[in-house]
Design an enzyme around this catalytic site. Sequence first.
Site, PDB file in Angstrom:
ATOM      1  N   PRO A 118     -59.995  84.226  54.807  1.00 18.40           N
ATOM      2  CG  PRO A 118     -62.351  84.647  54.859  1.00 18.40           C
ATOM      3  CD  PRO A 118     -61.463  83.507  54.815  1.00 18.40           C
ATOM      4  CG  ASP A 119     -58.505  90.954  57.504  1.00 20.02           C
ATOM      5  OD1 ASP A 119     -58.778  90.555  58.846  1.00 20.02           O
ATOM      6  OD2 ASP A 119     -57.981  92.095  57.409  1.00 20.02           O
ATOM      7  CG  PHE A 120     -61.377  87.265  61.730  1.00 21.97           C
ATOM      8  CD1 PHE A 120     -61.070  88.014  62.657  1.00 21.97           C
ATOM      9  CD2 PHE A 120     -60.374  86.306  61.274  1.00 21.97           C
ATOM     10  CE1 PHE A 120     -59.985  87.891  63.404  1.00 21.97           C
ATOM     11  CE2 PHE A 120     -59.046  86.081  62.321  1.00 21.97           C
ATOM     12  CZ  PHE A 120     -59.225  86.875  63.541  1.00 21.97           C
ATOM     13  NE  ARG A 121     -59.126  91.258  65.252  1.00 23.97           N
ATOM     14  CZ  ARG A 121     -58.323  90.333  65.272  1.00 23.97           C
ATOM     15  NH1 ARG A 121     -57.616  89.784  64.511  1.00 23.97           N
ATOM     16  NH2 ARG A 121     -58.216  89.817  66.576  1.00 23.97           N
TER      17      ARG A 121
ATOM     18  CG  ASP B 106     -55.539  77.608  61.023  1.00 22.94           C
ATOM     19  OD1 ASP B 106     -54.642  76.762  61.496  1.00 22.94           O
ATOM     20  OD2 ASP B 106     -55.160  78.794  60.976  1.00 22.94           O
TER      21      ASP B 106
ATOM     22  CG  ASN C  51     -52.711  80.335  63.978  1.00 22.58           C
ATOM     23  OD1 ASN C  51     -52.947  81.715  64.366  1.00 22.58           O
ATOM     24  ND2 ASN C  51     -51.825  80.189  63.222  1.00 22.58           N
TER      25      ASN C  51
ATOM     26  CG  HIS D 217     -55.478  81.111  71.790  1.00 25.65           C
ATOM     27  ND1 HIS D 217     -55.103  82.173  70.891  1.00 25.65           N
ATOM     28  CD2 HIS D 217     -54.900  81.254  72.789  1.00 25.65           C
ATOM     29  CE1 HIS D 217     -54.307  83.028  71.904  1.00 25.65           C
ATOM     30  NE2 HIS D 217     -54.132  82.450  72.996  1.00 25.65           N
TER      31      HIS D 217
END
Length: 337
Positions: free
Chosen positions: A48-51, A130, A128, A153
Amino acid sequence: MTRKIQLKDVEKDGQVAAQLQAVSQTLNKAKKIVFVTGAGISCSAGIPDFRSENGLYSMVKSAYPNAVVKGKDLFDAVLFSNPVSTSVFCTFMARLRSCILDARPTPVHKFIKLLHDKKKLLRCYTQNIDGLESRNGLRVGVESKNTDVVQLHGDIHQLKCTLCGHKVNWSEPMRETLEEGMAPECPNCFEKAEERTTAGKRCPRVGCMRPDIVLYGEDHPDGDIIGRSIALDIRARPDCLIIAGTSLKVLGIRKLVRAVAKTVHEKGGKVIFVNQTGVASSMWNDVIDWHVETDCDTWIEDLRMRSPELFFKQASLTTGPAKSLKATKQKSTEKVK
């Protein structure tokens, strides 16, 4: 000069079709491709879009209604400024990882694996955390040796001690502790503290475990290693650079792209940028050759239609029943006309 290709206009503009065909031909000819990716390639993975207001951030915020934390700060070291925002960070990371575990690799992830299998991929560099590339059998990490995807990252699937640097995989008790907004104790520090206590010595500090990722405002602990990886790949003289799903706003990724693009152009190759939004043309005109303005997965679908030979035996890259090679080639020819 960057040539903008708006994929939505392909049906009504023959020039767009011709440009897309040129992009596909470039990839067919390329032998050493560097792939740089950002969050945009994972949008369709189920994360999901976390922002956004309705995304993962709002779910976490509901558990901390009095916390003054903005969505844009969820990956910023500013979260460690007080105990409440630190708790928000712990809960958010636990829930984000749970979403990632349920996610599935996208057509772009599968395309990266395809390039690797065809021995066209020199390296992938991703912003990313993930680790979805590993689900397709690619090797992820920070060192270039025996690594297909360099994680710029960090990796959310590992925890690292804030004191001694000890790394472990998530355990269920650690996940539960983080979910509750607390950082679990480092097992390595705890063991050494017990040994000293048993020996009658002063008990040292015990560090806390947090996801092994690099936040904004933090120094990169593996920066030198990644720098050597980039230098090694530049010496290998790549002939194509693909940038997908990133707006190129982070300074480090800008430097990486410029350095690789310079070598690609010296070799006579091309730089392809795929993203729904653009970048400042004055800054990137001498770097990016094509900007394919579209969703990353949509570009993969179009590329598959135009270069079926590139996707041979890789029908799983798109959903739905696979089309015959003859039918796909015929449709591709019609599109170009």
